[in-house]
Design an enzyme around this catalytic site. Structure first.
Site, PDB file in Angstrom:
ATOM      1  N   ARG A 153       1.298 -33.414 -28.709  1.00 55.92           N
ATOM      2  CA  ARG A 153      -0.022 -33.385 -28.068  1.00 55.92           C
ATOM      3  C   ARG A 153      -0.064 -32.631 -26.751  1.00 55.92           C
ATOM      4  NH1 ARG A 153      -0.459 -39.683 -28.638  1.00 55.92           N
ATOM      5  NH2 ARG A 153       1.788 -39.328 -28.483  1.00 55.92           N
TER       6      ARG A 153
ATOM      7  N   GLN B 255       3.985 -39.398 -24.400  1.00 59.30           N
ATOM      8  CA  GLN B 255       4.729 -40.669 -24.465  1.00 59.30           C
ATOM      9  C   GLN B 255       5.508 -40.975 -23.178  1.00 59.30           C
ATOM     10  OE1 GLN B 255       6.698 -41.696 -28.368  1.00 59.30           O
ATOM     11  NE2 GLN B 255       6.175 -39.574 -28.849  1.00 59.30           N
ATOM     12  N   GLY B 256       5.508 -40.024 -22.247  1.00 58.22           N
ATOM     13  CA  GLY B 256       6.060 -40.298 -20.914  1.00 58.22           C
ATOM     14  C   GLY B 256       7.543 -40.004 -20.725  1.00 58.22           C
TER      15      GLY B 256
ATOM     16  N   LYS C  64      10.184 -39.215 -42.507  1.00 61.80           N
ATOM     17  CA  LYS C  64      11.003 -40.428 -42.297  1.00 61.80           C
ATOM     18  C   LYS C  64      11.286 -41.115 -43.628  1.00 61.80           C
ATOM     19  CE  LYS C  64       9.329 -41.039 -37.572  1.00 61.80           C
ATOM     20  NZ  LYS C  64       8.235 -40.068 -37.463  1.00 61.80           N
TER      21      LYS C  64
ATOM     22  N   ASP D  82       0.511 -31.700 -34.558  1.00 61.13           N
ATOM     23  CA  ASP D  82      -0.267 -32.923 -34.811  1.00 61.13           C
ATOM     24  C   ASP D  82      -1.662 -32.819 -34.206  1.00 61.13           C
ATOM     25  OD1 ASP D  82       2.122 -33.926 -35.792  1.00 61.13           O
ATOM     26  OD2 ASP D  82       2.590 -35.062 -33.972  1.00 61.13           O
TER      27      ASP D  82
ATOM     28  N   ASP E 205       8.394 -34.312 -41.020  1.00 60.22           N
ATOM     29  CA  ASP E 205       8.710 -35.612 -40.388  1.00 60.22           C
ATOM     30  C   ASP E 205       8.164 -36.727 -41.286  1.00 60.22           C
ATOM     31  OD1 ASP E 205       9.223 -37.721 -38.712  1.00 60.22           O
ATOM     32  OD2 ASP E 205       8.103 -36.933 -37.002  1.00 60.22           O
TER      33      ASP E 205
ATOM     34  N   PRO F 232      11.989 -36.380 -29.371  1.00 57.17           N
ATOM     35  CA  PRO F 232      10.536 -36.429 -29.184  1.00 57.17           C
ATOM     36  C   PRO F 232      10.188 -37.420 -28.082  1.00 57.17           C
ATOM     37  CG  PRO F 232      11.164 -37.791 -31.059  1.00 57.17           C
ATOM     38  CD  PRO F 232      12.450 -37.305 -30.418  1.00 57.17           C
TER      39      PRO F 232
HETATM   40  P1  XMP Z   1       3.832 -36.210 -29.079  1.00 53.17           P
HETATM   41  O1  XMP Z   1       2.374 -35.867 -29.213  1.00 53.17           O
HETATM   42  O2  XMP Z   1       4.048 -37.597 -28.569  1.00 53.17           O
HETATM   43  O3  XMP Z   1       4.365 -36.131 -30.609  1.00 53.17           O
HETATM   44  O4  XMP Z   1       4.612 -35.173 -28.316  1.00 53.17           O
HETATM   45  C1  XMP Z   1       5.647 -36.470 -30.997  1.00 53.17           C
HETATM   46  C2  XMP Z   1       5.819 -36.198 -32.459  1.00 53.17           C
HETATM   47  O5  XMP Z   1       7.098 -36.645 -32.830  1.00 53.17           O
HETATM   48  C3  XMP Z   1       6.979 -37.766 -33.710  1.00 53.17           C
HETATM   49  N1  XMP Z   1       7.897 -38.753 -33.206  1.00 53.17           N
HETATM   50  C4  XMP Z   1       9.026 -39.046 -33.799  1.00 53.17           C
HETATM   51  N2  XMP Z   1       9.559 -38.565 -34.908  1.00 53.17           N
HETATM   52  N3  XMP Z   1      11.396 -39.964 -34.530  1.00 53.17           N
HETATM   53  C5  XMP Z   1      10.747 -39.035 -35.281  1.00 53.17           C
HETATM   54  O6  XMP Z   1      11.266 -38.638 -36.330  1.00 53.17           O
HETATM   55  C6  XMP Z   1      10.912 -40.479 -33.396  1.00 53.17           C
HETATM   56  O7  XMP Z   1      11.515 -41.288 -32.707  1.00 53.17           O
HETATM   57  C7  XMP Z   1       9.652 -39.996 -33.016  1.00 53.17           C
HETATM   58  N4  XMP Z   1       8.890 -40.248 -31.951  1.00 53.17           N
HETATM   59  C8  XMP Z   1       7.806 -39.454 -32.102  1.00 53.17           C
HETATM   60  C9  XMP Z   1       5.556 -38.240 -33.664  1.00 53.17           C
HETATM   61  O8  XMP Z   1       5.178 -38.810 -34.901  1.00 53.17           O
HETATM   62  C10 XMP Z   1       4.862 -36.938 -33.378  1.00 53.17           C
HETATM   63  O9  XMP Z   1       4.729 -36.167 -34.558  1.00 53.17           O
END
Ligand code: XMP
Length: 250
Positions: A227, A208-209, A82, A17, A80, A203
């Site tokens: 990220r 996101q912490g 969804k 991303d 991804d 993820p």
């Molecule tokens: P970061 O930068 O936060 O990116 O490490 C996380 C990536 O994962 C995706 N994301 C999700 N995808 N269910 C998903 O299918 C989730 O709960 C979820 N949370 C984060 C986000 O869009 C990014 O690509």
């Protein structure tokens, strides 16, 4: 996935991303993405794409180069998207993504089975591809949907929505589920329902912490990291550090 993960001793799925770029700068975006795949491929076990690249680069245009590059590095690819529409539309979405070369896609169980996700699973089966189902998302608002208390249609008992989705993922023959690393206690509950039959993709570590150790100890199989790698000054170093840290908790 499991084979690559073993070979690379990595359970890190790279989320490829990037921040918004003006569409006229898409060549730069493509080059940046190619560079990151080259640099981090020894430390990750798959690459997850999102609309960050699909929209500016096009799935049958720039993204083709990235899919080819990932596959050259023996990395499976996940879209991804969804998937979240009526069945006939979902079917077309799935056909295009699988045709483009994606090995798996992420689908949203809120649309249900009949005239919902059933056609996606059918397309996946015909093409020998994967479907990963959302069970509990990583953001705060996830509680409003995935966290609702519902009446389980099978048992008649009050149950959290996400545990119903975990059971459905098993019943539908999903290849994986997504539970946010930001909710390790939910990973644990979902893990208990799945009994290790399908992997948990998590993820939310890094920006996101989410706590990597807590997520892995709770039962996450793979960590999805974006990220913290793609925005790092040295993405290869960041990916290696995250991979090595994750290894210590397995
Ligand atoms: P970061 O930068 O936060 O990116 O490490 C996380 C990536 O994962 C995706 N994301 C999700 N995808 N269910 C998903 O299918 C989730 O709960 C979820 N949370 C984060 C986000 O869009 C990014 O690509």
């Amino acid at each position: 996935m499991a084979e690559v993960s073993r070979k690379r001793e990595s359970n890190i799925v790279l989320a490829l991303d990037f921040p918004y770029e003006k569409p006229e700068n898409r060549q730069t975006l493509l080059e940046k993405a190619e560079k990151i795949i080259n640099a981090v491929s020894p430390y990750v076990c798959a690459v997850k794409f999102n609309h960050h690249l699909i929209l500016p680069l096009g799935v049958f245009d720039g993204v083709q180069k990235l899919l080819k590059k990932a596959h050259e590095k023996e990395l499976p690819t996940i879209m991804d998207c969804k998937v979240n529409d009526i069945g006939s539309t979902n079917q077309v979405i799935a056909e295009y993504y699988y045709e483009a070369g994606f090995d798996a896609l992420i689908a949203n169980p809120f649309v249900g089975w009949e005239e919902g996700l059933k056609p996606v699973f059918e397309v996946a089966k015909n093409r020998r591809k994967g479907v990963i189902v959302l069970v509990y998302m990583s953001h705060k608002g996830a509680s409003e949907g995935y966290g609702q208390t519902v009446v389980d249609a099978e048992s008649g008992n009050k149950t959290p929505q996400y545990l119903v989705f975990a059971k459905k993922a098993l019943k539908w023959g999903a290849d994986g589920v997504v539970v946010g690393a930001t909710y390790p206690e939910k990973i644990k509950e979902v893990h208990a329902v799945l009994g290790g039959k399908i992997p948990i993709y998590s993820p939310g570590v890094g920006v996101q912490g989410g706590d990597m150790e807590a997520a892995l100890r709770a039962g996450a199989t793979y960590l999805i990291v974006g990220r913290a790698i793609t925005m790092a000054e040295n993405p290869a170093e960041a990916a290696k550090r995250i991979r090595d840290t994750a290894k210590t908790f397995k």
